[in-house]
Scaffold this motif. Structure first.
Motif, mmCIF file in Angstrom:
data_model
loop_
_atom_site.group_PDB
_atom_site.id
_atom_site.type_symbol
_atom_site.label_atom_id
_atom_site.label_comp_id
_atom_site.label_asym_id
_atom_site.label_seq_id
_atom_site.Cartn_x
_atom_site.Cartn_y
_atom_site.Cartn_z
ATOM 1 N N ARG A 235 81.464 54.235 11.109
ATOM 2 C CA ARG A 235 81.286 52.968 10.126
ATOM 3 C C ARG A 235 80.928 53.321 9.004
ATOM 4 O O ARG A 235 79.896 54.161 8.661
ATOM 5 N N GLU A 278 79.496 55.788 15.638
ATOM 6 C CA GLU A 278 79.140 55.025 16.756
ATOM 7 C C GLU A 278 79.316 55.749 18.004
ATOM 8 O O GLU A 278 79.888 56.472 18.344
ATOM 9 N N THR A 280 79.888 55.820 21.552
ATOM 10 C CA THR A 280 80.511 54.984 22.544
ATOM 11 C C THR A 280 80.874 55.932 23.947
ATOM 12 O O THR A 280 80.650 56.992 23.505
ATOM 13 N N GLN A 308 78.322 47.996 19.325
ATOM 14 C CA GLN A 308 79.595 48.695 19.482
ATOM 15 C C GLN A 308 79.663 49.555 20.815
ATOM 16 O O GLN A 308 80.792 49.088 21.425
ATOM 17 N N LEU A 333 88.040 43.666 13.804
ATOM 18 C CA LEU A 333 86.975 44.475 13.670
ATOM 19 C C LEU A 333 86.310 44.257 12.439
ATOM 20 O O LEU A 333 86.518 44.810 11.468
ATOM 21 N N PRO A 335 82.440 44.934 11.499
ATOM 22 C CA PRO A 335 81.093 45.508 11.730
ATOM 23 C C PRO A 335 80.034 45.135 10.604
ATOM 24 O O PRO A 335 80.717 44.842 9.398
#
Length: 442
Positions: A235, A278, A280, A308, A333, A335
């Motif tokens: 990000r 992020e 994930t 996320q 998307l 953010p």
């Protein structure tokens, strides 16, 4: 919300067949579609939201050779030649201007790294110049604080992310492209092992080939075909200012803050020194592949555990033809920008260049950069899936490199002589993780 993007109207008639279906209306997908229709190929471009709504409109807008991985230099050279004539090719404004790019060096060690890149790039015909502190201050009037020197590439430039991909898409439509927006792909179907059709929320499209240029969504699209792509998301937060007269012509990176002049008289302000990685399920799955790059970048790449990661655990699955997909549930998307990063960027900019003391922030946003372990893209056919090509993983380099990336993807799909050697961008390189390394220059 992201920045305002120039509007492009979809083609009224929904297609039932095409030679090639391109999935993804970001700048790489659009550039691929434009190259295909210029070759006379019957092409459909599908976008679940609208053209350039994600990272393709949220990036810095730099078109740079400076500091690139050497493996990308042939591709960016071809792209820069295309950017130079882009307004004429499209018959509309994409914002490209050649004003150069400068990276500051704050100490001798950084300056030496710049010098090593300059020497290596010179072998590829790149004209970059090392600047001493005095030359830096003359090129950037009013620059404050300690500066050891810099690296300057005068032929680099900038374009407008909110204009470029839409302008390319509109030109492609005029050449015969069928563009379908708000049209998510649910699944890619095969017959006899080959690509046969694409199933969308609005119907099926029979095709001979498909190009997956889905940015941060590409891994999931490929997973639906049983193909593994080690792709993660980073990000990055950006802001733009209201018009402000400051005597800085080149795009400029000062490390903690970077800036470029916009066509509207404002400035795009960003930073490469504080991005959020992020956390994930894929971040854990591909940790071994990404670890070497993370060790080098850990000072500027901050792990972030947030919504996320939870979203991907609960909801992100490859699509199925008969069911509503994640691509329909998340059209864009979008953010949230990281507020502490934005505040720090503005403070750093005002200290370095007091002429920006009166800046007014007009808007801020964030985008998810799709990245690969070696930070160079995949532009490649897919073994064991005839008729499938992937163009993704541009790792923050995609905007400037997109014109030639699209041309290369189109060349590979049609079997024409590729515009550059595609070997460095093969998907199969990830089968040998010990050979996958990012090259860190700046």
């Amino acid at each position: 919300m992201g920045p305002n993007v120039d509007n492009v109207e979809s083609t009224p008639a929904f297609p039932t067949r095409a030679e090639v279906v391109v999935i993804g209306g970001g700048i790489v997908g659009v550039a691929t579609a434009l190259a295909l229709v210029d070759k006379g190929v019957d092409t459909v471009l599908l976008e679940k939201g609208v053209v350039a709504a994600e990272q393709s409109s949220r990036n810095w807008g730099w078109c740079r050779r400076t500091g690139r991985d050497l493996r990308e230099l042939p591709l960016i050279e071809a792209s820069m030649q295309m950017w130079e004539g882009m307004n004429q090719r499209l018959g509309r404004e994409c914002g490209f201007r050649r004003h150069g790019i400068v990276y500051a060096a704050h100490d001798e060690k950084q300056f030496e790294r710049h010098g090593r890149w300059r020497e290596a790039a010179a072998e590829h015909g790149i004209d970059s110049r090392l600047l001493d502190a005095g030359q830096m201050r003359r090129l950037v009037p009013g620059l404050q604080g300690p500066v050891f020197g810099g690296l300057h590439t005068p032929a680099d430039g900038r374009a407008e992310p909110q204009k470029a991909a839409p302008a390319m898409a509109q030109a492609a439509i005029e050449r015969g492209l069928n563009l379908q927006q708000h049209c998510a792909v649910r699944s890619i179907e095969r017959a006899g092992g080959r690509i046969e059709r694409v199933v969308t929320e609005h119907g099926e499209i029979a095709c001979q080939s498909v190009v997956i240029a889905g940015g941060a969504w590409s891994r999931l699209l490929l997973a639906g075909l049983g193909v593994t792509l080690p792709q993660l998301k980073v990000r990055s937060s950006v802001l733009r200012t209201r018009p402000l007269a400051v005597d800085v012509e080149p795009c400029l990176s000062l490390g903690r803050v970077a800036l470029r002049k916009r066509l509207d008289g404002g400035w795009t302000i960003a930073s490469s020194s504080n991005n959020l990685a992020e956390v994930t399920p894929d971040a854990l799955r591909f940790l071994r592949l990404f670890w070497p790059a993370y060790r080098v970048e850990r000072e500027i790449l901050q792990p972030h555990l947030g919504r996320q990661g939870l979203d991907e655990v609960l909801r992100w699955r490859p699509g199925q033809a008969e069911r509503v997909s994640i691509y329909e549930r998340i059209r864009v998307l979008d953010p949230a920008p990281h507020r502490p990063t934005l505040v720090r960027m503005v403070e750093d900019l005002k200290r370095a260049l007091p002429a920006f003391a009166g800046l007014q922030v007009a808007q801020s946003w964030a985008g998810l950069i799709d990245t690969l372990p070696d930070a160079i893209p995949v532009i490649s056919t897919v073994e064991n899936v005839p008729g499938c090509l992937v163009a993704t993983g541009f790792s923050g380099h995609g905007f400037g490199i997109a014109p030639a990336a699209g041309q290369l993807a189109a060349d590979l799909i049609t079997g024409d002589v590729p515009c550059v050697d595609p070997e460095p961008f093969r998907l199969e390189r990830f089968r040998h993780p010990h050979d996958v390394r990012a090259q860190h220059w700046l």
